[in-house]
Write an enzyme that holds these catalytic residues in place. Structure first.
Site: not given
Length: 480
Positions: A147, A172-174, A222, A243, A277, A373
């Site tokens: 994320p 794989k970063p955001a 998400s 998660e 989160c 959320e």
């Protein structure tokens, strides 16, 4: 700033397509990162597959030493990680240092030790003449979809247990915040076999390509993204760790100090601009103190300092992307008439993606701001008269990641920790973590655990081995 993929221990800037990185405090472009192609993803996974052979054969002690050295390197370069992180997140400097960079080093050290503590059923003769024991083995190559809210810390939360268990890892970063994951992989190249920790940058298409090349995939994101990942992984029966989103209630009883409790809850709602989160998003307050508590929470929201990293007194930074900022403003713009905005609800500052800390009262359980959320510095207030009503309101949303109960009655606290549907329940505190304890949710908040020894279960496979030591095999009694 030019962020590179890191493959086989080396920076790789050969990607044909690059995207801009944006400072959310200004909206200005501050760098570029590659949009990795399917072939580049396949190359990183191939390098990881090669590295996994030597890394999985390393002893737990050897893996421990490598991870400890990586932790030391992160700590030694903490200022560089902080400066890089805030360029694309806009976070306050002090909290980024303490709550992300130094915390990441601490988590690496925990999992370095956990590498040497695999457990299982004790070896014994469960059948006469046969000795059984359990082996814990690495899965192979694990892929991790990260994320944007804690770019470095979430990279470590996912990579550290997988590496400790002997897997090779591809991160794989955001797309908006890839820089510190890339720095982490560059630092790791000095201590881990080449290819053991790789980074491929890019958007959703890069993530989808990664799923096709790994033995297990983990996502922090998400609920919608979790559903997509689970579907994609199902076609190859790839293991999945999810998660997902939260929508945390804070249940406040009348036997607490309303002003002190409101201060603590405001911090847990507005830290990192609510982009957590586990942040408090819903306050459920007992009727006798509801009016005073709501006044206190509103005052704390209005007193929260919002600003860029250059403002050393800022507690709340910007939302990370313009798209998300616009989505949140759209939700606040279509609030039902019965909802009252007691604080915030509007843009803060003339430039950037800053939102004023927001308190909403008069909400109803079916309202969008209650059931969904927002991932923003927005908190709702509802009241309750009985414990049963409080439990029903707290559990009456699809998400079940975290919750907290605030009371001086410890009998009540024990009842609520059992009754609340959440993977973590805090008592008289909120949003506090330690690597020794697990983190992960129920219901639409996903499955699997980060942190603690339970995280090792996510990245190992369990093998039963049975030896027969008699002169001839015993009778075949398999139920199959």
């Amino acid at each position: 700033m030019r962020v590179a993929n890191v493959v086989a221990g080396r920076r790789d800037e050969s990607s044909p397509v690059w995207s801009d990185l944006v400072d959310p405090c200004t909206g200005d472009t501050v760098g570029q990162a590659p949009e990795s192609t399917p072939d580049e993803v396949a190359g990183a996974a191939s390098a990881a597959r090669q590295a996994a052979m030597s890394w999985s054969a390393a002893t737990p002690g050897q893996r421990q030493r490598a991870l400890l050295r990586l932790a030391d390197a992160v700590e030694a370069e903490a200022d560089r990680f902080v400066r890089t992180e805030v360029l694309t997140t806009g976070k306050p400097l002090a909290s980024t240092l303490d709550e992300e960079v130094l915390a990441a080093a601490d988590h690496l050290r925990f999992f370095a030790g956990a590498a040497r503590l695999h457990d299982g059923i004790g070896a014994a003769e469960y059948l006469p003449g046969h000795t059984s024991y359990v082996r814990r083995e690495p899965i192979g190559v694990t892929g991790h979809l990260l994320p944007s809210n804690y770019p470095l810390l979430m990279a470590v939360w996912q990579a550290a247990p997988a590496l400790a268990a002997g897997n090779a890892v591809v991160l794989k970063p955001a797309q908006p915040t890839p820089a510190t994951a890339s720095l982490l992989a560059e630092a790791a190249a000095e201590f881990l076999p080449a290819g053991t920790l790789s980074v491929v940058c890019g958007g959703p298409e890069t993530g989808r390509a990664l799923i096709d090349h790994v033995d297990a995939v983990a996502l922090t994101g998400s609920t919608r993204a979790g559903v997509e990942v689970a579907r994609a992984a199902a076609t190859s029966v790839t293991r999945v760790h999810l998660e997902l989103g939260g929508n945390a209630p804070a249940v406040v009883f009348a036997d607490v100090d309303p002003w002190d409790t409101a201060r603590n809850i405001a911090e847990a709602a507005f830290f990192n601009a609510g982009q957590d989160c586990t942040a408090v998003t819903r306050v459920l307050v007992e009727e006798p103190i509801a009016a005073e508590f709501t006044r206190a929470l509103t005052a704390h929201a209005e007193a929260t300092v919002v600003g860029p990293p250059a403002h050393t007194d800022a507690f709340c930074g910007p939302l990370i992307t313009k798209a998300h900022f616009d989505r949140v403003l759209a939700v606040l713009g279509r609030l039902p008439d019965h909802v009252k905005i007691l604080a915030g609800g509007k843009r803060e500052r003339d430039v950037g993606y800053f939102l004023a800390p927001t308190v909403l009262a008069g909400v109803e359980q079916h309202d969008e701001v209650v059931t969904e959320e927002l991932f923003a510095p927005v908190v709702t207030v509802q009241t309750f008269a009985t414990e049963q009503e409080a439990v029903a309101l707290a559990n009456g949303v699809p998400q079940a990641l975290t919750a907290s109960v605030w009371t001086s009655d410890h009998s009540r606290a024990h009842r609520f920790t059992a009754a609340l549907e959440a993977g973590c329940v805090w008592v008289n505190t909120h949003m506090r973590f330690t690597p020794e304890m697990p983190h992960g949710g129920f219901k639409n908040s996903g499955y699997g655990k980060d942190l603690s020894r339970y995280a090792l279960d996510e990245y190992t496979r369990v093998k039963h081995v049975m030896h027969h030591f008699g002169s001839a095999p015993g009778p075949h009694l398999s139920p199959g």
